[in-house]
Write an enzyme that holds these catalytic residues in place. Structure first.
Site, short mmCIF file in Angstrom:
data_model
loop_
_atom_site.label_atom_id
_atom_site.label_comp_id
_atom_site.label_asym_id
_atom_site.label_seq_id
_atom_site.Cartn_x
_atom_site.Cartn_y
_atom_site.Cartn_z
N ASP A 84 -40.32 -31.05 35.33
CA ASP A 84 -39.07 -30.60 35.95
C ASP A 84 -38.46 -31.73 36.78
O ASP A 84 -39.14 -32.71 37.12
CB ASP A 84 -39.36 -29.39 36.86
CG ASP A 84 -38.10 -28.61 37.24
OD1 ASP A 84 -37.01 -28.94 36.74
OD2 ASP A 84 -38.21 -27.69 38.05
N LYS A 85 -37.18 -31.55 37.07
CA LYS A 85 -36.45 -32.48 37.93
C LYS A 85 -35.82 -31.69 39.06
O LYS A 85 -35.36 -30.56 38.84
CB LYS A 85 -35.35 -33.16 37.11
CG LYS A 85 -34.59 -34.19 37.91
CD LYS A 85 -33.09 -34.20 37.67
CE LYS A 85 -32.37 -32.92 37.85
NZ LYS A 85 -30.98 -33.04 38.33
N HIS A 86 -35.83 -32.26 40.26
CA HIS A 86 -35.13 -31.61 41.37
C HIS A 86 -34.12 -32.59 41.95
O HIS A 86 -34.42 -33.77 42.13
CB HIS A 86 -36.11 -31.20 42.47
CG HIS A 86 -35.42 -30.57 43.64
ND1 HIS A 86 -35.07 -29.24 43.64
CD2 HIS A 86 -34.98 -31.09 44.81
CE1 HIS A 86 -34.44 -28.96 44.77
NE2 HIS A 86 -34.37 -30.06 45.49
N SER A 87 -32.92 -32.10 42.24
CA SER A 87 -31.92 -32.93 42.90
C SER A 87 -31.62 -32.36 44.27
O SER A 87 -31.60 -31.13 44.45
CB SER A 87 -30.64 -32.95 42.06
OG SER A 87 -29.55 -33.36 42.85
N THR A 124 -26.33 -25.94 39.81
CA THR A 124 -26.47 -25.87 38.35
C THR A 124 -26.29 -24.43 37.85
O THR A 124 -25.72 -24.19 36.79
CB THR A 124 -27.85 -26.42 37.94
OG1 THR A 124 -27.91 -27.78 38.37
CG2 THR A 124 -28.07 -26.37 36.45
N ARG A 172 -33.54 -20.04 58.49
CA ARG A 172 -33.14 -21.42 58.82
C ARG A 172 -31.63 -21.58 58.74
O ARG A 172 -31.01 -22.25 59.56
CB ARG A 172 -33.78 -22.40 57.83
CG ARG A 172 -35.25 -22.66 58.07
CD ARG A 172 -35.88 -23.38 56.87
NE ARG A 172 -35.28 -24.66 56.61
CZ ARG A 172 -35.23 -25.25 55.39
NH1 ARG A 172 -35.75 -24.65 54.34
NH2 ARG A 172 -34.68 -26.42 55.24
N SER A 187 -40.06 -26.25 51.43
CA SER A 187 -39.20 -25.32 50.68
C SER A 187 -39.06 -25.78 49.22
O SER A 187 -39.24 -25.00 48.29
CB SER A 187 -37.83 -25.28 51.37
OG SER A 187 -36.89 -24.59 50.59
N LYS A 191 -41.59 -24.14 45.69
CA LYS A 191 -40.98 -23.51 44.51
C LYS A 191 -41.42 -24.24 43.23
O LYS A 191 -41.62 -23.62 42.19
CB LYS A 191 -39.46 -23.50 44.65
CG LYS A 191 -39.01 -22.43 45.65
CD LYS A 191 -37.53 -22.42 45.87
CE LYS A 191 -37.10 -23.54 46.75
NZ LYS A 191 -35.88 -23.38 47.48
N LYS A 192 -41.58 -25.55 43.34
CA LYS A 192 -42.00 -26.31 42.16
C LYS A 192 -43.46 -26.02 41.82
O LYS A 192 -43.83 -25.91 40.65
CB LYS A 192 -41.80 -27.82 42.40
CG LYS A 192 -40.35 -28.20 42.65
CD LYS A 192 -39.48 -27.77 41.48
CE LYS A 192 -38.01 -28.03 41.72
NZ LYS A 192 -37.15 -27.48 40.65
N1 IUR Z 1 -33.18 -26.87 48.64
C1 IUR Z 1 -34.27 -26.14 48.87
O1 IUR Z 1 -34.85 -25.59 47.95
N2 IUR Z 1 -34.72 -26.01 50.14
C2 IUR Z 1 -34.12 -26.59 51.19
O2 IUR Z 1 -34.57 -26.44 52.31
C3 IUR Z 1 -32.96 -27.37 50.91
C4 IUR Z 1 -32.51 -27.50 49.65
I1 IUR Z 1 -31.94 -28.27 52.45
#
Ligand code: IUR
Length: 363
Positions: A84-87, A124, A172, A187, A191-192
């Site tokens: 996976d890729k996260h931006s 996305t 938050r 955070s 999730k990943k």
């Molecule tokens: N994206 C996330 O998944 N968590 C965060 O805290 C932020 C961006 I900023």
């Protein structure tokens, strides 16, 4: 050794600068999920972390506890690495729409759980929402079928995954504690980890259109993400990429899907978008063991694009999630047209910087 037990005690310790232990953080996270920790206590904890920070070990403990707070996906017998890729978010960033099918065409499997737009940056999921019929929130079963059929599926966060992040993030958001490096790190990575990945590449945007306007902030965030990913057992890499200007030619949900399709079919490939996409996809292939080095990775990416294999994977993904099977051939039939379009002419210099992990330091 005493184990501090109540949420109030743990918040006080963090407020006063103590380091929390793994089991203490796990207890707090369990309370965030079962509701025994109140909104006020979650907010106070987030603010204590905002001011006191976390050690790398604390952040890794928070990440692990959050990742296990709901369902954790697994992908038995797919026959390839789960990637996976996260931006961190940008303007005109449609890389995911191109990279996921490219990596699928190269033998990876990409179960990409994406977000909606955050602040001024596009999401996305909102882009995919412009495709008629495309199911952005399938249940886990349909998601897994789509990943198996297409090699990639881009969908939204399901209610079952990482409930601790959903509650913590919402609090938050209204307590001025979003921009805390350890909270952002936990955070993103929780999730990943819950998505059952083998490897992750992260695109840390830098510049006036990014959440990290300076190179210093972006580097600190990248190093935190890499350090905690390593501690949590997730193979990861990071690139810093320019977000001082729009990526590609188009901004806007349907327009960006159209640009991604034109890119996949070879009709039009803006050079900065091309550079960022190839660098991230190539790194991901190397991290996933599908390429030996960057040269081999880049060649595989170019081949997936040039042969039409990536475009074909995109079609399979769209079809598996309920979108039109002829979207790639006839995008104008399905995608809304903006009433006004303005041309963007980007400057092509210096778009990608690789982050090398330093060995010491906290998150
Ligand atoms: N994206 C996330 O998944 N968590 C965060 O805290 C932020 C961006 I900023």
């Amino acid at each position: 050794m005493t184990i501090r037990t109540t949420a109030a005690e743990l918040i006080r310790e963090k407020r006063d600068g103590a380091t929390l232990r793994e089991e203490e953080i796990a207890r707090l996270v369990a309370g965030i999920v079962d509701g025994s920790v109140s909104d006020g206590q979650v907010a106070a904890f987030a603010m204590a972390v905002y001011f006191r920070g976390m050690t790398r070990e604390e952040c890794a403990s928070l990440t692990r506890a959050m990742s296990r707070s709901g369902a954790v996906l697994d992908w038995p017998d797919l026959g390839g690495p789960i990637l996976d890729k996260h931006s961190t978010g940008g303007v005109g960033d449609k890389v995911s729409l191109i990279l996921a099918p490219v990596v699928a065409a190269c033998g990876g499997f990409v179960p990409m759980i994406s977000g909606r737009s955050l602040g001024h940056t596009g999401g996305t999921l909102d882009k995919l929402g412009s495709i008629p019929g495309y199911d952005t929130t399938p249940d886990v079963g349909r998601f897994q079928v789509a990943v198996r059929a297409a090699g990639c599926a881009i969908v939204g966060q399901t209610a079952a995954l990482v409930p601790a992040d959903r509650r913590l993030y919402a609090i938050r958001d209204v307590t001025a504690t979003v921009d805390s490096i350890p909270l952002i790190t936990a955070s993103i990575l929780s999730k990943k980890l819950a998505a059952g990945l083998d490897a992750l590449v992260m695109d840390i945007k830098v510049g006036s259109g990014a959440f990290a306007p300076s190179l210093e902030t972006a580097t600190v965030l990248a190093e935190s993400l890499l350090a905690v990913a390593e501690d949590a057992g997730l193979r990861a890499g990071a690139l810093l990429t320019d977000m001082a200007q729009v990526l590609g030619h188009h901004v806007g949900n349907a327009l960006e899907v159209r640009e991604a399709i034109d890119f996949l079919t070879g009709k039009k490939r803006e050079s900065r978008l091309h550079a960022v996409t190839v660098a991230l996809a190539s790194d991901l292939l190397v991290l996933g063991g599908l390429a030996r080095d960057d040269v081999e990775g880049s060649a595989a990416v170019e081949k997936a694009l040039g042969s039409g294999a990536a475009a074909e994977r995109f079609t399979r993904m769209v079809t598996a999630l309920g979108g039109p099977p002829d979207l790639v051939e006839r995008p104008e039939r399905h995608l809304a047209r903006a009433p006004v379009e303005l041309a963007v002419v980007p400057d092509v210099a210096g778009v990608v910087t690789r982050v090398r992990r330093r060995r010491s330091g906290g998150p």
